[in-house]
Design an enzyme around this catalytic site. Structure first.
Site, PDB file in Angstrom:
ATOM      1  N   GLN A  10       0.840  -1.189   0.000  1.00 50.82           N
ATOM      2  CA  GLN A  10       0.000   0.000   0.000  1.00 50.82           C
ATOM      3  C   GLN A  10       0.882   1.248   0.000  1.00 50.82           C
ATOM      4  O   GLN A  10       1.891   1.324   0.688  1.00 50.82           O
ATOM      5  CB  GLN A  10      -0.901  -0.011   1.232  1.00 50.82           C
ATOM      6  CG  GLN A  10      -2.058   0.951   1.145  1.00 50.82           C
ATOM      7  CD  GLN A  10      -3.133   0.642   2.164  1.00 50.82           C
ATOM      8  OE1 GLN A  10      -3.177  -0.430   2.743  1.00 50.82           O
ATOM      9  NE2 GLN A  10      -4.020   1.599   2.393  1.00 50.82           N
ATOM     10  N   SER A  85       5.373  -5.484   2.794  1.00 54.02           N
ATOM     11  CA  SER A  85       4.098  -5.480   3.516  1.00 54.02           C
ATOM     12  C   SER A  85       3.061  -6.299   2.746  1.00 54.02           C
ATOM     13  O   SER A  85       3.237  -7.505   2.547  1.00 54.02           O
ATOM     14  CB  SER A  85       3.640  -4.041   3.748  1.00 54.02           C
ATOM     15  OG  SER A  85       2.542  -3.993   4.617  1.00 54.02           O
ATOM     16  N   LEU A  86       1.980  -5.657   2.269  1.00 55.16           N
ATOM     17  CA  LEU A  86       0.976  -6.364   1.478  1.00 55.16           C
ATOM     18  C   LEU A  86       1.605  -7.122   0.319  1.00 55.16           C
ATOM     19  O   LEU A  86       1.152  -8.205  -0.062  1.00 55.16           O
ATOM     20  CB  LEU A  86      -0.047  -5.354   0.947  1.00 55.16           C
ATOM     21  CG  LEU A  86      -1.011  -5.866  -0.118  1.00 55.16           C
ATOM     22  CD1 LEU A  86      -1.990  -6.844   0.499  1.00 55.16           C
ATOM     23  CD2 LEU A  86      -1.723  -4.709  -0.792  1.00 55.16           C
ATOM     24  N   ARG A 110      -7.583  -9.162   5.408  1.00 55.59           N
ATOM     25  CA  ARG A 110      -6.527  -8.347   6.029  1.00 55.59           C
ATOM     26  C   ARG A 110      -6.850  -6.863   5.918  1.00 55.59           C
ATOM     27  O   ARG A 110      -6.724  -6.112   6.891  1.00 55.59           O
ATOM     28  CB  ARG A 110      -5.195  -8.658   5.336  1.00 55.59           C
ATOM     29  CG  ARG A 110      -3.972  -7.903   5.868  1.00 55.59           C
ATOM     30  CD  ARG A 110      -2.767  -8.294   5.029  1.00 55.59           C
ATOM     31  NE  ARG A 110      -1.499  -7.779   5.539  1.00 55.59           N
ATOM     32  CZ  ARG A 110      -0.935  -6.649   5.156  1.00 55.59           C
ATOM     33  NH1 ARG A 110      -1.562  -5.883   4.264  1.00 55.59           N
ATOM     34  NH2 ARG A 110       0.236  -6.279   5.646  1.00 55.59           N
ATOM     35  N   HIS A 187       1.902  -2.346  11.206  1.00 58.13           N
ATOM     36  CA  HIS A 187       3.179  -2.955  11.595  1.00 58.13           C
ATOM     37  C   HIS A 187       3.635  -2.470  12.982  1.00 58.13           C
ATOM     38  O   HIS A 187       4.793  -2.104  13.190  1.00 58.13           O
ATOM     39  CB  HIS A 187       4.251  -2.697  10.534  1.00 58.13           C
ATOM     40  CG  HIS A 187       3.923  -3.308   9.215  1.00 58.13           C
ATOM     41  ND1 HIS A 187       3.954  -4.675   9.004  1.00 58.13           N
ATOM     42  CD2 HIS A 187       3.516  -2.749   8.044  1.00 58.13           C
ATOM     43  CE1 HIS A 187       3.587  -4.924   7.761  1.00 58.13           C
ATOM     44  NE2 HIS A 187       3.314  -3.777   7.166  1.00 58.13           N
ATOM     45  N   GLN A 236       3.596 -10.887  10.525  1.00 61.22           N
ATOM     46  CA  GLN A 236       3.858  -9.694   9.707  1.00 61.22           C
ATOM     47  C   GLN A 236       3.052  -8.472  10.109  1.00 61.22           C
ATOM     48  O   GLN A 236       3.542  -7.345  10.077  1.00 61.22           O
ATOM     49  CB  GLN A 236       3.597 -10.011   8.235  1.00 61.22           C
ATOM     50  CG  GLN A 236       4.113  -8.957   7.267  1.00 61.22           C
ATOM     51  CD  GLN A 236       3.162  -8.714   6.108  1.00 61.22           C
ATOM     52  OE1 GLN A 236       2.006  -8.387   6.296  1.00 61.22           O
ATOM     53  NE2 GLN A 236       3.677  -8.899   4.908  1.00 61.22           N
TER      54      GLN A 236
END
Length: 288
Positions: A10, A85-86, A110, A187, A236
C-alpha cells in the site's frame, strides 16, 4: 542475469492502475472471480476508494497477480520473490504457495481488519535523512511508537500513537518527515487485535512448497519451507518490514537484478538507495 521479482504494498496505488489488463484474455477469468468475491471491480477504483485500505489491498494484489501471470505466460520466471508489507502476499502467490482465490480472500480480510483497527487511533510518518542510532533510542524511550518500515539507509516509517509519532519526529530533527494518510498504526502492536483475528483464518490455509525462495518481511531472509513462510506471515501485521535488510540479503545471495511487479516504482527507488549496483526494472502495465 539472476532476477528477483519484488512486489509493492500500500502506498503504490493509483487511480486507473492495471486497467490495461482488461486487454489481456488471460486475465478475464481471474478478474471475473475477483469481481464476484469482492462485489466491486478491482481495476476501477474511484479517487475516494483508492485511499481506503479495504479497497486498495485487494486491488493491489489483483493487479500484481495478473502482471505475474502475464510474465509467466511470456516465458519469464524469477530466481526468488519478495514483497513489501501487502506485497508479501503477491510474492507468495508468484512462488505458488497459494492460488489466486486464496490470496485474494486473505488480502481482502486483512484489509478489512486493518481498516477497522483504528481504536485507539494510530499514526504513521515517513522519516528521511536521520541519525539511525538516535531514532532507535527514541523509539525505545518514547511510549507507543515503533519502527514499522526499515525501507533504506536513509528512509524509514515509524508507527504508533499520534502523540508518540509526533514526539519522535520533533526530537529526531530529521531532514524531512511526512505524515502518512493511513487508517491505523500498521506494523505495530496497535494491530495486535486485528492480527489475532486474522490468524484464525490464515492458520487454516494450506501453504504449498514454493517453486522459488521467498523473502519474508519479518526475517529479511529467504525460505522454501512453507511452514516457516506461514509463521513469518502470521507475525507480519505487527512486526516491522525489514526491507533494507532484505535487499542487502538479496545482493549477498547473488541476485543481480530486481523487477518491481505492480503499480509505481517505490521499491526500485529503495533498492537503488540500498544497493545501487543491483539492476532495476518496473513492470506496472502490459506495455511495460
Amino acid at each position: 542475469m539472476t532476477v528477483a521479482w519484488i512486489y509493492p504494498g500500500q502506498g503504490s496505488q493509483a487511480v486507473g492502475m492495471g486497467r490495461d489488463l482488461r486487454n489481456w484474455q488471460g486475465a478475464a477469468q481471474k478478474l471475473a472471480l475477483a469481481r464476484q468475491m469482492l462485489g466491486w471491480d478491482p481495476l476501477d477504483l474511484s479517487e475516494d476508494q483508492i485511499h481506503q485500505t479495504g479497497y486498495t489491498q485487494p486491488a493491489l494484489f489483483t493487479v500484481s497477480a495478473l502482471l505475474t501471470d502475464y510474465l509467466y505466460a511470456q516465458g519469464q520466471a524469477p530466481a526468488c520473490t519478495a514483497g513489501h508489507s501487502l506485497g508479501e502476499y503477491s510474492a507468495l502467490y508468484a512462488a505458488g504457495v497459494f492460488d489466486f482465490e486464496t490470496g485474494l480472500r486473505l488480502v481482502a480480510l486483512r484489509g478489512q481488519l486493518m481498516e477497522a483497527a483504528g481504536d485507539p487511533p494510530g499514526h504513521m510518518a515517513a522519516v528521511m535523512g536521520f541519525d539511525r542510532d538516535k531514532l532507535e533510542h527514541l523509539c525505545q524511550m518514547i511510549p507507543d511508537v515503533t519502527l514499522a518500515n526499515d525501507n533504506s539507509p536513509d528512509q524509514v516509517v515509524i508507527s504508533g500513537s499520534v502523540e508518540g509519532v509526533q514526539a519522535v519526529c520533533e526530537q529526531l530533527q530529521a531532514k524531512r518527515t511526512v505524515p502518512l494518510k493511513v487508517s491505523g498504526a500498521f506494523h505495530s502492536p496497535f494491530m495486535q487485535a486485528a492480527a489475532e483475528e486474522f490468524a484464525h483464518t490464515l492458520r487454516a490455509v494450506d501453504f504449498q512448497p514454493p517453486r522459488v525462495p521467498v523473502y519474508s518481511n519479518c526475517t529479511a531472509t529467504a525460505s522454501r519451507d512453507p511452514q516457516a513462510l506461514k509463521q513469518a506471515l502470521l507475525a507480519q501485521m505487527t512486526a516491522p518490514v525489514r526491507w533494507r535488510e532484505t535487499v542487502l540479503h538479496m545482493a549477498a545471495d547473488g541476485i543481480q537484478e530486481v523487477w518491481e511487479i505492480g503499480p509505481g516504482n517505490v521499491l526500485t527507488g529503495l533498492v537503488k538507495r540500498t544497493v545501487p549496483a543491483l539492476a532495476r526494472r518496473t513492470v506496472s502495465s502490459l506495455s511495460s
